[in-house]
Design an enzyme around this catalytic site. Structure first.
Site, mmCIF file in Angstrom:
data_model
loop_
_atom_site.group_PDB
_atom_site.id
_atom_site.type_symbol
_atom_site.label_atom_id
_atom_site.label_comp_id
_atom_site.label_asym_id
_atom_site.label_seq_id
_atom_site.Cartn_x
_atom_site.Cartn_y
_atom_site.Cartn_z
ATOM 1 N N ASP A 8 8.339 -14.150 7.947
ATOM 2 C CA ASP A 8 8.908 -13.525 9.394
ATOM 3 C C ASP A 8 8.040 -14.235 10.645
ATOM 4 O OD1 ASP A 8 9.829 -11.974 7.668
ATOM 5 O OD2 ASP A 8 9.504 -10.068 8.504
ATOM 6 N N LYS A 86 16.122 -10.626 5.036
ATOM 7 C CA LYS A 86 16.018 -9.130 4.551
ATOM 8 C C LYS A 86 16.142 -8.304 5.712
ATOM 9 C CE LYS A 86 11.147 -9.804 5.498
ATOM 10 N NZ LYS A 86 10.969 -8.903 6.710
ATOM 11 N N CYS A 127 5.313 -6.637 6.269
ATOM 12 C CA CYS A 127 6.087 -7.487 5.488
ATOM 13 C C CYS A 127 5.142 -8.172 4.585
ATOM 14 C CB CYS A 127 6.928 -8.095 6.421
ATOM 15 S SG CYS A 127 8.164 -7.069 7.351
#
Ligand SMILES: [Zn+2]
Length: 180
Positions: A8, A86, A127
């Site tokens: 990310d 995701k 995450c």
């Protein structure tokens, strides 16, 4: 075989973004520096629909196909072999890259004979934490590159606690300079 999972590193998670992680952009040069040491580099993206239960917990961020969902412009994204999407459903937080909906990450890595997974990116306490712990559960020797991650720290100790939780789950903490 080893692989690097970049979690990310997106515009919305970097300073100036919708859900900025303090110092989030500082991971970019470190990740760029280590990418060449890995035969397989994959990167996840938070890739949310416009409306999601997730936005009851967080400011709206990383809406798919918007500029905030793009990788940080400094990231050497040409080296990324597979992008992992995701949080793509409206009822799904999608903290872990192993919950991706466009690719089965564990299967993808195993098909390429990956045994050791190195994890870097954003954010340590969400995450990165979820992805690293899932990597252990999926049987990978898992390393957290601790100078290539940054924490949201909604509470000041969240990042430090996440590091301890990952370690307790079997994740090995390593610095980028120690990667063989
Ligand atoms: Zn999100």
């Amino acid at each position: 075989m080893r692989a690097l999972l970049v979690v990310d590193v997106q515009i919305d998670f970097c300073p100036g973004g919708a859900l900025a992680v303090p110092g989030g952009d500082k991971v970019v040069p470190v990740i760029n520096r280590i990418m060449d040491r890995f035969p397989v580099v994959v990167a996840s993206k938070d890739w949310h629909p416009r409306q999601s239960v997730h936005f009851g917990k967080w400011p709206v961020h990383c809406v798919r196909n918007t500029p905030g969902a793009e990788f940080h412009p400094g990231l050497q994204s040409v080296k990324i072999k597979q992008v992992i999407l995701k949080g793509t459903k409206d009822k799904d937080d999608g903290y872990s890259a192993f919950e991706a909906t466009n690719v089965d990450l564990a299967a993808y890595l195993k098909e390429r004979n990956v045994t050791d997974l190195y994890v870097a990116g954003l954010a340590t306490d969400y995450c990165v934490r979820a992805s690293a712990i899932d990597a252990v559960k999926n049987g990978f020797a898992t390393y957290l590159v601790e100078d290539a991650v940054a924490a949201v720290n909604v509470h000041p100790e969240d990042g430090a606690r996440a590091l301890r939780e990952m370690e307790a789950a079997g994740v090995v903490r390593i610095r980028s300079g120690e990667i063989p």
